[in-house]
Scaffold this motif. Structure first.
Motif, short mmCIF file in Angstrom:
data_model
loop_
_atom_site.label_atom_id
_atom_site.label_comp_id
_atom_site.label_asym_id
_atom_site.label_seq_id
_atom_site.Cartn_x
_atom_site.Cartn_y
_atom_site.Cartn_z
N ARG A 160 0.79 -0.96 0.10
CA ARG A 160 0.00 0.08 -0.17
C ARG A 160 0.84 1.31 -0.12
N LEU A 161 2.02 1.29 0.82
CA LEU A 161 2.85 2.33 1.06
C LEU A 161 3.49 2.59 -0.42
N THR A 162 3.92 1.58 -0.90
CA THR A 162 4.73 1.65 -2.34
C THR A 162 3.77 2.04 -3.41
N ILE A 163 2.61 1.91 -3.34
CA ILE A 163 1.81 2.26 -4.39
C ILE A 163 1.45 3.64 -4.04
N PHE A 209 1.57 16.98 -4.15
CA PHE A 209 2.03 15.45 -4.10
C PHE A 209 3.50 15.28 -4.14
N TRP A 210 4.38 16.30 -4.04
CA TRP A 210 5.76 16.13 -3.37
C TRP A 210 5.68 15.98 -1.93
N SER A 211 4.69 16.59 -1.36
CA SER A 211 4.69 16.61 0.17
C SER A 211 4.09 15.40 0.40
N PHE A 212 3.22 14.56 -0.09
CA PHE A 212 2.61 13.45 -0.01
C PHE A 212 3.84 12.26 -0.03
N HIS A 213 4.54 12.44 -1.02
CA HIS A 213 5.92 11.80 -1.35
C HIS A 213 6.94 11.61 -0.25
N ILE A 214 7.17 12.97 0.41
CA ILE A 214 7.99 12.89 1.40
C ILE A 214 7.64 12.32 2.52
N ILE A 215 6.12 12.56 3.01
CA ILE A 215 5.63 12.24 4.24
C ILE A 215 5.58 10.71 4.10
N TYR A 216 5.06 9.94 3.10
CA TYR A 216 4.97 8.67 3.05
C TYR A 216 6.10 7.84 2.98
N THR A 217 7.25 8.36 2.31
CA THR A 217 8.52 7.78 2.26
C THR A 217 9.02 7.80 3.68
N ASP A 218 8.80 8.61 4.58
CA ASP A 218 9.40 8.65 5.74
C ASP A 218 8.65 7.63 6.72
N ILE A 219 7.26 7.28 6.62
CA ILE A 219 6.46 6.23 6.98
C ILE A 219 7.15 4.73 6.45
#
Length: 300
Positions: A73-76, A163-173
């Protein structure tokens, strides 16, 4: 991995991202934005794939046992966030210049701490907010926006910043849960390449001759930015939380402006120099103030 290595990874990643704006801008003379991204990210995937087989396939049995559904899920989510962020940015370069695109891209700097605070209920160190303000002021000064109007491209880049924000946040998770940075790097680039190819088939033409004309910017943006820079981002976020990481990544605006000055002969004026200084000050405050506070607490 130490924090100093993470900081070095963040700086190198940011340098590559900033200079890649030039390749992204010049690489669309003969091909469309989705064709460029499809080939660019597929090249990035091919660059990372051998490293995945060398260093991470042995970890799969252990890492997948943790939570296979969450990993998928996180990868997607990360892959789709990267697709929309990069697609909007790439299309925007058809309608705005490199400096403005770099400025509006760093709108993820305030968005990341706001999203983390509101939706993840995490405390944000007070030093983040003055750092964010300095980065935004610096980004503004890097452009000639005060002498221009907001164009379609600028609006697209602002949307892309979300979307860059979401990318940074979910990469951290992801990276806090799974020790698979290379696998994530390969998976997200493949997702972007596939989605870009699908959209490109609908709206653009894939002409090999034209793609080969842009081979140099494609290789630079593909191998270095689409491949290794995003892996460096993942390594960077191992020891740097999302808000400070976003502040460091704002240096891409500085590198983009300097690269445009050197390569594209765009004029570097006093406001651009001041902009670089403001962003550098913002980055230093975000890193040094928490470090000083931590040392004081350790002494007491």
């Amino acid at each position: 991995m130490s924090k100093s290595i993470s900081l070095l990874s963040a700086l190198l990643c940011t340098f590559i991202w900033g200079t890649t704006f030039i390749a992204q801008d010049t690489g669309m003379d003969d091909i469309g934005p989705f064709t460029f991204n499809a080939v660019r990210f597929f090249v990035g995937f091919l660059a990372i794939l051998p490293l995945v087989f060398l260093f991470e396939t042995k970890k799969y049995s252990f890492e997948f046992k943790k939570d296979k559904k969450l990993l998928l899920r996180l990868t997607i989510i990360i892959g789709f966030s990267l697709f929309f962020g990069s697609a909007l940015q790439q299309v925007a370069l058809l309608y705005t210049d490199v400096a403005n695109a770099a400025f509006f891209t760093i709108f993820y700097v305030p968005l990341v701490p706001i999203i983390v605070f509101l939706f993840r209920k995490k405390k944000i160190h007070w030093s983040v907010w003055p750092s964010v303000c300095l980065c935004l002021i610096g980004g503004y000064l890097l452009t000639n926006f005060f002498d221009a109007t907001v164009r379609l491209g600028d609006s697209l880049v602002i949307l892309g910043a979300l979307f860059w924000s979401f990318h940074i946040i979910y990469t951290d998770i992801f990276i806090k849960k799974f020790n698979l940075p290379l696998t994530l790097g390969a998976a997200q680039t493949m997702i972007v390449a596939l989605l870009s190819f699908i959209v490109g088939l609908i709206y653009e033409e894939f002409i090999l001759k034209n793609i080969l004309k842009e081979i140099i910017p494609i290789l630079y943006a593909g191998v270095l930015s689409g491949g290794f820079a995003f892996v460096l981002q993942i390594y960077a976020q191992k020891n740097i939380s999302p808000a400070p990481a976003a502040i460091i990544f704002s240096l891409e605006g500085v590198f983009a402006t300097i690269a445009a000055w050197i390569i594209l002969s765009q004029i570097l004026e006093i406001n651009n120099i001041l902009g670089c200084i403001f962003i550098l000050c913002g980055v230093l405050i975000s890193q040094l103030v928490p470090l000083i506070n931590q040392k004081k607490q350790n002494q007491t």
